[in-house]
Design a protein around this motif. Structure first.
Motif, PDB file in Angstrom:
ATOM      1  N   LEU A 191      40.778 106.227   2.270  1.00  0.00           N
ATOM      2  CA  LEU A 191      39.332 106.431   2.222  1.00  0.00           C
ATOM      3  C   LEU A 191      38.997 107.809   1.670  1.00  0.00           C
ATOM      4  O   LEU A 191      37.973 108.015   1.044  1.00  0.00           O
ATOM      5  N   LYS A 192      39.873 108.735   1.939  1.00  0.00           N
ATOM      6  CA  LYS A 192      39.656 110.087   1.458  1.00  0.00           C
ATOM      7  C   LYS A 192      40.156 110.230   0.016  1.00  0.00           C
ATOM      8  O   LYS A 192      39.555 110.912  -0.798  1.00  0.00           O
ATOM      9  N   ARG A 193      41.261 109.551  -0.247  1.00  0.00           N
ATOM     10  CA  ARG A 193      41.874 109.680  -1.576  1.00  0.00           C
ATOM     11  C   ARG A 193      41.099 108.940  -2.656  1.00  0.00           C
ATOM     12  O   ARG A 193      41.052 109.387  -3.797  1.00  0.00           O
ATOM     13  N   PHE A 194      40.567 107.786  -2.300  1.00  0.00           N
ATOM     14  CA  PHE A 194      39.906 106.969  -3.311  1.00  0.00           C
ATOM     15  C   PHE A 194      38.409 107.224  -3.318  1.00  0.00           C
ATOM     16  O   PHE A 194      37.806 107.458  -2.278  1.00  0.00           O
ATOM     17  N   PRO A 195      37.821 107.147  -4.493  1.00  0.00           N
ATOM     18  CA  PRO A 195      36.388 107.454  -4.611  1.00  0.00           C
ATOM     19  C   PRO A 195      35.509 106.289  -4.191  1.00  0.00           C
ATOM     20  O   PRO A 195      34.895 105.647  -5.019  1.00  0.00           O
ATOM     21  N   VAL A 196      35.459 105.989  -2.898  1.00  0.00           N
ATOM     22  CA  VAL A 196      34.615 104.889  -2.451  1.00  0.00           C
ATOM     23  C   VAL A 196      33.285 105.415  -1.907  1.00  0.00           C
ATOM     24  O   VAL A 196      33.183 106.569  -1.492  1.00  0.00           O
ATOM     25  N   ASP A 197      32.277 104.554  -1.918  1.00  0.00           N
ATOM     26  CA  ASP A 197      30.924 104.957  -1.555  1.00  0.00           C
ATOM     27  C   ASP A 197      30.408 104.250  -0.302  1.00  0.00           C
ATOM     28  O   ASP A 197      29.591 104.787   0.415  1.00  0.00           O
ATOM     29  N   SER A 219      31.740 101.748  16.520  1.00  0.00           N
ATOM     30  CA  SER A 219      31.153 103.077  16.613  1.00  0.00           C
ATOM     31  C   SER A 219      32.025 104.114  15.897  1.00  0.00           C
ATOM     32  O   SER A 219      31.527 104.976  15.161  1.00  0.00           O
ATOM     33  N   ALA A 220      33.341 103.988  16.081  1.00  0.00           N
ATOM     34  CA  ALA A 220      34.277 104.908  15.419  1.00  0.00           C
ATOM     35  C   ALA A 220      34.254 104.728  13.899  1.00  0.00           C
ATOM     36  O   ALA A 220      34.341 105.707  13.146  1.00  0.00           O
ATOM     37  N   ALA A 226      30.506 108.367   8.302  1.00  0.00           N
ATOM     38  CA  ALA A 226      29.593 109.503   8.203  1.00  0.00           C
ATOM     39  C   ALA A 226      30.359 110.784   7.892  1.00  0.00           C
ATOM     40  O   ALA A 226      29.954 111.585   7.045  1.00  0.00           O
ATOM     41  N   ALA A 227      31.508 110.957   8.563  1.00  0.00           N
ATOM     42  CA  ALA A 227      32.310 112.166   8.358  1.00  0.00           C
ATOM     43  C   ALA A 227      32.819 112.266   6.923  1.00  0.00           C
ATOM     44  O   ALA A 227      32.995 113.346   6.379  1.00  0.00           O
ATOM     45  N   LEU A 228      33.046 111.100   6.312  1.00  0.00           N
ATOM     46  CA  LEU A 228      33.567 111.087   4.941  1.00  0.00           C
ATOM     47  C   LEU A 228      32.452 110.957   3.895  1.00  0.00           C
ATOM     48  O   LEU A 228      32.714 110.862   2.697  1.00  0.00           O
ATOM     49  N   GLY A 229      31.216 110.931   4.373  1.00  0.00           N
ATOM     50  CA  GLY A 229      30.094 110.829   3.443  1.00  0.00           C
ATOM     51  C   GLY A 229      29.921 109.442   2.832  1.00  0.00           C
ATOM     52  O   GLY A 229      29.400 109.304   1.730  1.00  0.00           O
ATOM     53  N   LEU A 230      30.368 108.411   3.546  1.00  0.00           N
ATOM     54  CA  LEU A 230      30.216 107.040   3.050  1.00  0.00           C
ATOM     55  C   LEU A 230      29.044 106.356   3.756  1.00  0.00           C
ATOM     56  O   LEU A 230      28.724 106.681   4.890  1.00  0.00           O
ATOM     57  N   ARG A 231      28.430 105.411   3.076  1.00  0.00           N
ATOM     58  CA  ARG A 231      27.377 104.620   3.713  1.00  0.00           C
ATOM     59  C   ARG A 231      27.998 103.363   4.310  1.00  0.00           C
ATOM     60  O   ARG A 231      29.006 102.872   3.827  1.00  0.00           O
ATOM     61  N   VAL A 232      27.382 102.874   5.383  1.00  0.00           N
ATOM     62  CA  VAL A 232      27.968 101.743   6.111  1.00  0.00           C
ATOM     63  C   VAL A 232      27.084 100.506   6.037  1.00  0.00           C
ATOM     64  O   VAL A 232      25.875 100.586   6.215  1.00  0.00           O
ATOM     65  N   ILE A 233      27.724  99.378   5.786  1.00  0.00           N
ATOM     66  CA  ILE A 233      27.045  98.080   5.809  1.00  0.00           C
ATOM     67  C   ILE A 233      27.772  97.192   6.817  1.00  0.00           C
ATOM     68  O   ILE A 233      28.979  97.007   6.712  1.00  0.00           O
ATOM     69  N   ALA A 234      27.045  96.681   7.794  1.00  0.00           N
ATOM     70  CA  ALA A 234      27.650  95.723   8.729  1.00  0.00           C
ATOM     71  C   ALA A 234      27.444  94.318   8.183  1.00  0.00           C
ATOM     72  O   ALA A 234      26.354  93.961   7.745  1.00  0.00           O
ATOM     73  N   GLU A 235      28.510  93.517   8.199  1.00  0.00           N
ATOM     74  CA  GLU A 235      28.448  92.155   7.670  1.00  0.00           C
ATOM     75  C   GLU A 235      28.308  91.128   8.784  1.00  0.00           C
ATOM     76  O   GLU A 235      28.809  91.334   9.887  1.00  0.00           O
ATOM     77  N   GLY A 236      27.656  90.031   8.469  1.00  0.00           N
ATOM     78  CA  GLY A 236      27.639  88.894   9.383  1.00  0.00           C
ATOM     79  C   GLY A 236      26.797  89.092  10.622  1.00  0.00           C
ATOM     80  O   GLY A 236      27.135  88.608  11.707  1.00  0.00           O
ATOM     81  N   VAL A 237      25.673  89.804  10.485  1.00  0.00           N
ATOM     82  CA  VAL A 237      24.783  89.983  11.635  1.00  0.00           C
ATOM     83  C   VAL A 237      23.970  88.700  11.818  1.00  0.00           C
ATOM     84  O   VAL A 237      23.233  88.294  10.929  1.00  0.00           O
ATOM     85  N   GLY A 250      23.959 103.844  14.797  1.00  0.00           N
ATOM     86  CA  GLY A 250      23.729 104.629  13.589  1.00  0.00           C
ATOM     87  C   GLY A 250      24.132 103.948  12.295  1.00  0.00           C
ATOM     88  O   GLY A 250      24.291 104.599  11.262  1.00  0.00           O
ATOM     89  N   CYS A 251      24.290 102.639  12.365  1.00  0.00           N
ATOM     90  CA  CYS A 251      24.636 101.891  11.151  1.00  0.00           C
ATOM     91  C   CYS A 251      23.404 101.813  10.241  1.00  0.00           C
ATOM     92  O   CYS A 251      22.317 101.475  10.696  1.00  0.00           O
ATOM     93  N   GLU A 252      23.594 102.136   8.963  1.00  0.00           N
ATOM     94  CA  GLU A 252      22.440 102.223   8.066  1.00  0.00           C
ATOM     95  C   GLU A 252      22.001 100.864   7.499  1.00  0.00           C
ATOM     96  O   GLU A 252      20.807 100.585   7.417  1.00  0.00           O
ATOM     97  N   LEU A 253      22.976 100.047   7.115  1.00  0.00           N
ATOM     98  CA  LEU A 253      22.666  98.818   6.376  1.00  0.00           C
ATOM     99  C   LEU A 253      23.334  97.600   6.996  1.00  0.00           C
ATOM    100  O   LEU A 253      24.371  97.732   7.646  1.00  0.00           O
TER     101      LEU A 253
END
Ligand code: C2E
Ligand code: CA
Ligand code: CA
Ligand code: CA
Length: 278
Positions: A191-197, A219-220, A226-237, A250-253
């Protein structure tokens, strides 16, 4: 007997399942060769949890088989992978989704984002970066409006090559999402090595979020993102309880049947004009 360089396989001992599979494979070949008229791209909204607004859509492929009716991607994508047909099919999904997103941006939602799934075979295709670049140029979609969704196992399969491909894709200006996060053989260091968003938290976690251990894991994941500056999407809500818990964490999407099933483009457009997810 049916022609030169042609095989027709028949073996009475062949299991019914293998038989059906061969049938489906032949049909898939035919459908892809036919210009793809049996395929449709559906769109599922990605929703901002805080406001309920539509942030974007995920493009999901559907196949309307002339006799079998709708065949789900879980059935035909693996087959398309094995046969290599996915490369052609995937390019068409990408073009259609980008074209659609560009139209919707002009009509209703300038900042709209579209997610397109990339399978292993597509990710390994040496023409991928060139194809994506060509589709962006052809459709006029701003690169940062496109999110390519790739599972972590695809990325981890051949990490050094994957890193090069991801970097080249990122150079085009688009975004990368790690799909089904938490289900692969995770080495979190990628996650840190690859340029993911984006991180897409797999549905299996959302499903069991009432379980306090699972909630702790989700939660973790959100904190890690957040610590890695990535945005989060929860699937299957699917349920309001899951939605509110995710929002509290604190899940954004989020995506899921609670907001909407994947829809044909016309229905997705109608939803978009209302701005808010139902
Ligand atoms: P995925 O990328 O993880 O897509 C999410 C799947 O979950 C979709 O299934 C979606 O319809 C389903 N889903 C969304 N919300 C809910 C929910 O609340 N509850 C439940 N139970 N399911 C929900 P779908 O459309 O059947 O696609 C299955 C998989 O097929 C996708 O998983 C993706 O890996 C693959 N796929 C679909 N379209 C494409 C494509 O154009 N290209 C490639 N390479 N793969 C695709
Ligand atoms: Ca996906
Ligand atoms: Ca997923
Ligand atoms: Ca999946």
């Amino acid at each position: 007997r049916s022609g030169k360089a042609k095989y027709e396989i028949f073996d009475p001992s062949m299991g019914a399942e293998a038989h059906a599979r061969l049938g489906l494979e032949n049909d898939l070949r035919r459908a892809v060769g036919n210009g793809g008229a049996e395929f449709r791209v559906f769109y599922q909204p990605k929703v901002l949890l805080e406001t309920g607004e539509i942030f974007g859509f995920e493009a999901l492929l559907r196949w309307r088989h002339p006799e079998r009716g709708v065949v789900g991607p879980d059935e035909f994508i693996p087959l398309a992978e094995e046969t290599g047909l996915i490369v052609d099919l995937g390019r068409r999904v990408l073009r259609e989704a980008c074209r659609q997103a560009k139209t919707w941006q002009g009509e209703a939602a300038p900042g709209l984002v579209v997610g397109v799934n990339l399978s292993a075979r597509q990710f390994q295709d040496p023409n991928l970066v060139g194809d994506v670049s060509a589709v962006l140029a052809e459709t006029g979609l701003a690169p940062d409006s496109l999110v390519l969704e790739i599972t972590e196992s695809v990325v981890m399969d051949d990490a050094p090559v994957a890193a090069g491909t991801l970097a080249a894709l990122k150079d085009l200006g688009l975004r990368i999402a790690v799909d089904d996060f938490g289900t692969g053989y995770s080495s979190l260091s990628y996650l840190k090595r690859f340029p993911v968003d984006y991180l897409k938290i797999d549905r299996s976690f959302v499903d069991r979020i009432e379980d306090s251990d699972v909630e702790a894991i989700v939660s973790a994941m959100i904190d890690l993102a957040a610590a890695l500056g990535l945005r989060v999407i929860a699937e299957g809500v699917e349920e309001e309880g899951q939605r509110s818990r995710l929002e509290t964490l604190g899940c954004e999407l989020a995506q899921g049947f609670l907001f909407s099933k994947p829809l044909p483009a016309l229905d997705a457009a109608r939803l978009l004009r209302m701005r808010l997810a139902p």
